[in-house]
Design an enzyme around this catalytic site. Sequence first.
Site, PDB file in Angstrom:
ATOM      1  N   MET A 110     -50.153 -56.455  78.835  1.00 34.43           N
ATOM      2  CA  MET A 110     -50.119 -57.896  79.071  1.00 34.43           C
ATOM      3  C   MET A 110     -48.691 -58.450  79.121  1.00 34.43           C
ATOM      4  SD  MET A 110     -53.267 -58.339  79.535  1.00 34.43           S
ATOM      5  CE  MET A 110     -53.516 -60.103  79.577  1.00 34.43           C
ATOM      6  N   ARG A 111     -47.779 -57.674  79.645  1.00 38.87           N
ATOM      7  CA  ARG A 111     -46.393 -58.124  79.815  1.00 38.87           C
ATOM      8  C   ARG A 111     -45.984 -57.940  81.263  1.00 38.87           C
ATOM      9  NH1 ARG A 111     -44.712 -60.875  75.231  1.00 38.87           N
ATOM     10  NH2 ARG A 111     -45.677 -59.876  73.442  1.00 38.87           N
ATOM     11  N   ASN A 119     -51.078 -51.194  88.449  1.00 38.22           N
ATOM     12  CA  ASN A 119     -51.658 -52.133  87.477  1.00 38.22           C
ATOM     13  C   ASN A 119     -53.112 -52.386  87.847  1.00 38.22           C
ATOM     14  OD1 ASN A 119     -51.752 -54.139  85.405  1.00 38.22           O
ATOM     15  ND2 ASN A 119     -51.510 -55.735  86.961  1.00 38.22           N
ATOM     16  N   HIS A 157     -55.927 -55.424  87.565  1.00 43.57           N
ATOM     17  CA  HIS A 157     -55.999 -56.859  87.285  1.00 43.57           C
ATOM     18  C   HIS A 157     -57.463 -57.312  87.340  1.00 43.57           C
ATOM     19  CE1 HIS A 157     -54.738 -60.963  86.935  1.00 43.57           C
ATOM     20  NE2 HIS A 157     -55.554 -61.262  87.912  1.00 43.57           N
TER      21      HIS A 157
HETATM   22  C1  GAR Z   1     -58.754 -55.353  81.405  1.00 46.74           C
HETATM   23  O1  GAR Z   1     -59.776 -56.251  81.767  1.00 46.74           O
HETATM   24  C2  GAR Z   1     -57.607 -55.450  82.388  1.00 46.74           C
HETATM   25  O2  GAR Z   1     -58.016 -55.704  83.703  1.00 46.74           O
HETATM   26  C3  GAR Z   1     -56.847 -56.624  81.837  1.00 46.74           C
HETATM   27  O3  GAR Z   1     -56.893 -56.473  80.444  1.00 46.74           O
HETATM   28  C4  GAR Z   1     -58.101 -55.782  80.094  1.00 46.74           C
HETATM   29  C5  GAR Z   1     -57.697 -54.600  79.244  1.00 46.74           C
HETATM   30  O4  GAR Z   1     -58.803 -53.925  78.738  1.00 46.74           O
HETATM   31  N1  GAR Z   1     -55.501 -56.652  82.314  1.00 46.74           N
HETATM   32  C6  GAR Z   1     -54.840 -57.766  82.570  1.00 46.74           C
HETATM   33  O5  GAR Z   1     -55.294 -58.866  82.408  1.00 46.74           O
HETATM   34  C7  GAR Z   1     -53.428 -57.544  83.061  1.00 46.74           C
HETATM   35  N2  GAR Z   1     -52.852 -58.793  83.452  1.00 46.74           N
HETATM   36  P1  GAR Z   1     -58.618 -52.504  78.042  1.00 46.74           P
HETATM   37  O6  GAR Z   1     -57.469 -52.635  77.029  1.00 46.74           O
HETATM   38  O7  GAR Z   1     -59.922 -52.282  77.352  1.00 46.74           O
HETATM   39  O8  GAR Z   1     -58.327 -51.489  79.098  1.00 46.74           O
END
Ligand code: GAR
Length: 268
Positions: A137-138, A159, A161
């Site tokens: 998340m960075r 990545n 998203h």
């Molecule tokens: C996932 O939904 C991913 O798409 C999102 O964080 C979640 C992580 O889940 N990523 C973002 O929002 C990136 N900007 P996880 O830790 O269980 O894989």
Amino acid sequence: MKKPIRIGALISGTGSNLDAIVGACDAGKINGRVVFAGADNPGAKGLEKAKKADIPTFVVDYADIIRQFGAGTEQENQEKLPPDFDLDDIFCKQSIAPFSDTNRVHTFLKTRGIAEAALLEKMAPYPFDLLVLAGFMRNLTPYFIDRVNTDPACPKIMNIHPALLPAFPGTDGYGDTFRYGCRIGGCTVHFVDYGEDSGPIIGQSGFPIADDDIIESVRKKGLEREWALYPECIRLFAENRLKTVQMTHTLKNGKIVQRTIVKVVKPS
Ligand code: GAR
């Protein structure tokens, strides 16, 4: 049979995508293995899962770095910056900092530069062919990206998203999709460029949103799509089937639009 690729992973939270990637490697669906899992915070639950799978882990505590920068003098902060940090170059290239105030953008880029130099140092013992952001998340700045993507024609940071980009970039893709009232949600895997969630799209997977869906059910449907989509895109990378192509289009008004896109080529 091609050489298995070495996959580095960065996470911030639960690590369910990391799990799916490790599972796909173990099952032979991806010709590769995960060589490290790094996190931006010590509480990332995915770190424990990685340790259990014998994957080396590390943490660069972004929040602590940002806090210390806020409390430091200008001289102290200057000394923390990596020697090869070129603020002007990074400032010109980036389009991630969401503020119009130049001082705030500079502070953002400097704190991230310090954190990213620490990340690069922690990653150095583990050479990798592909770096996957799996719920990281960075935003990464050009400082980091240029040091990983040494050949601009061969991007190697991916990545995932939680939205059908280019709609709803940012930190809450499923929430934004749901609140907007979309009938279709989805997730996107893309290469990372200098903007926020703006890089060339590799794969997307959509799902219907019904009237009785709630935000939790949308997230659940989305995550299930992610666990299939991310390994599939990594598989294509491992098979050397992802090529970036610069496209140029001339609109009716004469405006020229350029965009780098991904083509999936047939297996060789
Ligand atoms: C996932 O939904 C991913 O798409 C999102 O964080 C979640 C992580 O889940 N990523 C973002 O929002 C990136 N900007 P996880 O830790 O269980 O894989």
